[in-house]
Write a protein that holds these residues in place. Structure first.
Motif, PDB file in Angstrom:
ATOM      1  N   VAL A 198       3.829  34.286 -66.991  1.00  0.00           N
ATOM      2  CA  VAL A 198       4.251  35.031 -68.181  1.00  0.00           C
ATOM      3  C   VAL A 198       4.266  34.121 -69.401  1.00  0.00           C
ATOM      4  O   VAL A 198       3.798  34.504 -70.489  1.00  0.00           O
ATOM      5  N   GLN A 243      13.941  41.157 -64.787  1.00  0.00           N
ATOM      6  CA  GLN A 243      13.349  42.088 -65.756  1.00  0.00           C
ATOM      7  C   GLN A 243      11.850  41.809 -65.813  1.00  0.00           C
ATOM      8  O   GLN A 243      11.398  40.948 -66.564  1.00  0.00           O
ATOM      9  N   ARG A 244      11.064  42.559 -65.054  1.00  0.00           N
ATOM     10  CA  ARG A 244       9.656  42.207 -64.883  1.00  0.00           C
ATOM     11  C   ARG A 244       8.666  43.265 -65.353  1.00  0.00           C
ATOM     12  O   ARG A 244       7.462  42.990 -65.395  1.00  0.00           O
ATOM     13  N   ALA A 245       9.121  44.432 -65.713  1.00  0.00           N
ATOM     14  CA  ALA A 245       8.191  45.500 -66.097  1.00  0.00           C
ATOM     15  C   ALA A 245       7.352  45.087 -67.308  1.00  0.00           C
ATOM     16  O   ALA A 245       6.152  45.392 -67.374  1.00  0.00           O
ATOM     17  N   TRP A 246       7.965  44.398 -68.262  1.00  0.00           N
ATOM     18  CA  TRP A 246       7.271  44.029 -69.491  1.00  0.00           C
ATOM     19  C   TRP A 246       6.214  42.963 -69.286  1.00  0.00           C
ATOM     20  O   TRP A 246       5.337  42.766 -70.136  1.00  0.00           O
ATOM     21  N   THR A 247       6.241  42.274 -68.141  1.00  0.00           N
ATOM     22  CA  THR A 247       5.321  41.151 -67.930  1.00  0.00           C
ATOM     23  C   THR A 247       3.893  41.608 -67.641  1.00  0.00           C
ATOM     24  O   THR A 247       2.955  40.812 -67.754  1.00  0.00           O
ATOM     25  N   PHE A 296       1.898  43.335 -69.335  1.00  0.00           N
ATOM     26  CA  PHE A 296       1.041  43.220 -70.519  1.00  0.00           C
ATOM     27  C   PHE A 296       0.355  41.863 -70.593  1.00  0.00           C
ATOM     28  O   PHE A 296      -0.771  41.738 -71.082  1.00  0.00           O
ATOM     29  N   GLU A 339      -0.456  39.910 -68.015  1.00  0.00           N
ATOM     30  CA  GLU A 339      -1.122  39.512 -66.769  1.00  0.00           C
ATOM     31  C   GLU A 339      -2.547  39.006 -66.967  1.00  0.00           C
ATOM     32  O   GLU A 339      -2.914  37.969 -66.417  1.00  0.00           O
ATOM     33  N   CYS A 358      -3.794  42.591 -79.347  1.00  0.00           N
ATOM     34  CA  CYS A 358      -3.512  43.572 -78.283  1.00  0.00           C
ATOM     35  C   CYS A 358      -4.806  44.140 -77.702  1.00  0.00           C
ATOM     36  O   CYS A 358      -4.925  44.313 -76.480  1.00  0.00           O
TER      37      CYS A 358
END
Length: 401
Positions: A16, A328-332, A334, A336, A383
């Motif tokens: 990350v 808290q890993r959901a945001w990671t 993006f 990858e 992005c």
């Protein structure tokens, strides 16, 4: 042998952190072409005593290279590679980074467009195609002969582009300042070799202090060559000419040290205490060095290096707390693609821009060339590059030195 982890081949916190760095690097590279943005969003000139977050991006890349080194070397050791075989791998990876860096920096400046046999955008696009042919990670199901043939075509292509290149007064390609990737290559070669040596002969505690002393010695070398008459000694002139490489290697070693503090079993029980002590010592050294050395990214001064290491420690500590402590890993997700395929994501903007140059198409509309609109464009561009990188990664295109 000292193992950085028990068996994990990848560490999410490090991935990350790497992804954040690559995303920020793409953003600030695009932002560099935007007018009328605040100074804190630009590189500071060499003679200005200070740094912005933009001046932190390159050392953060060096730092994350260092954090990955113990895992990469341990993975090769687990496969049965000897120390000599691991060093050969380090040397080849460094050479690859240096070669790509030199080609990229010559694509940006130093060429005589009128004397070139082809347009510079086409030359640049071909260069990246050949880079992909050489360093793409080919599937194991593909015939070895085809993989080798593709790599040889890439090598021949780079040689051809080197031969075609024309600079002022019919000069050819030059190293100039090595480029970002080239500087990373030199720092990786120095730091990776030093870590490999200490790994063979030192206990974890001894290794830690040895690497810390070596990192400080490399920073001290900057002072010795810059502030004294030692640089006039003929044998030391080469070292003085490449003074920044010592500082860059010290930043990589600092990343190695933090990685060991977090993930080496010998330090795991007192991980947070060691982290706080290390970070506190770094910031004290940074303020101390600032009294005798200005902060300058361009000059790669010791104070810039030490403050950069401090900020990297703080940022990584926050990432570790969110990802590993708070889960808290959901945001990671993006980050990858840039975490697992960083070199591809890094070169993608240059490939896109060279394609636009060939087609005679200016990618950024004029409205977005300045101010807030330009900042938002740069964020959106970064992005989009991440999305393209994710798609290419899912398709199996991976670039690995």
């Amino acid at each position: 042998m000292n193992k950085p982890t028990s068996n994990a081949s990848r560490v999410l916190s490090i991935d990350v952190f790497r992804g954040i760095i690559i995303f920020t690097m793409v953003f600030v590279n695009e932002l560099a072409g935007i007018a009328d943005v605040p100074q804190w969003m630009k590189h500071l000139p060499a003679n200005v005593d200070g740094m912005t977050f933009v001046d932190l991006v390159f050392p953060a890349f060096l730092f994350i290279v260092g954090m990955s080194i113990p895992f990469a070397i341990q993975a090769r050791a687990n496969k049965g590679d000897s120390a000599l075989e691991i060093f050969k791998h380090i040397a080849l990876r460094s050479l690859g980074l240096i070669v790509i860096g030199v080609f990229m920096v010559n694509a940006e400046s130093g060429y005589d467009a009128a004397a070139m046999g082809i347009s510079m955008p086409l030359w640049t696009l071909l260069m990246f195609i050949y880079v992909l042919l050489i360093w793409s990670n080919y599937p194991k199901t593909l015939s070895p002969a085809i993989s080798l043939g593709a790599k040889l075509i890439g090598v021949a292509g780079l040689v051809m582009l080197w031969w075609m290149y024309k600079g002022p007064n019919d000069t050819g390609m030059t190293t100039q300042w090595w480029g970002i990737l080239g500087l990373i290559g030199w720092a990786y070669l120095i730091a990776g070799s030093l870590f490999l040596i200490t790994r063979q002969f030192a206990s974890p505690a001894t290794q830690f202090f040895t690497l810390a002393l070596v990192a400080l010695a490399l920073i001290g070398l900057f002072f010795a060559l810059d502030k004294t008459a030692l640089a006039s000694v003929p044998v030391l002139q080469t070292l003085a000419a490449a003074n920044g490489n010592h500082t860059h290697a010290a930043i990589v070693l600092a990343g190695v040290i933090l990685s060991q503090l977090f993930y080496l079993p010998a330090f795991a029980a007192s991980r947070f205490k060691n982290y706080l002590v290390f970070t506190s010592v770094i910031v004290l050294l940074a303020f101390a060095s600032w009294q005798v050395s200005p902060i300058s990214k361009i000059w790669a001064t010791p104070s810039w290096a030490l403050f950069s290491v401090f900020f990297c420690c703080v940022i990584f500590g926050a990432v570790y707390w969110l990802v590993d402590v708070k889960q808290q890993r959901a945001w990671t997700a993006f980050f990858e693609p840039s975490a697992t395929n960083p070199l591809l994501v890094y070169i993608l903007p240059y490939i896109v821009l060279s394609l636009c140059g060939i087609l005679g198409f200016y990618l950024r509309p004029e409205f977005f060339n300045a101010g807030l609109a330009g900042i938002l464009w740069s964020l959106g561009f970064a992005c989009v590059i991440m999305v393209i990188g994710a798609g290419l990664t899912r398709m199996g295109l991976r670039v690995k030195l």
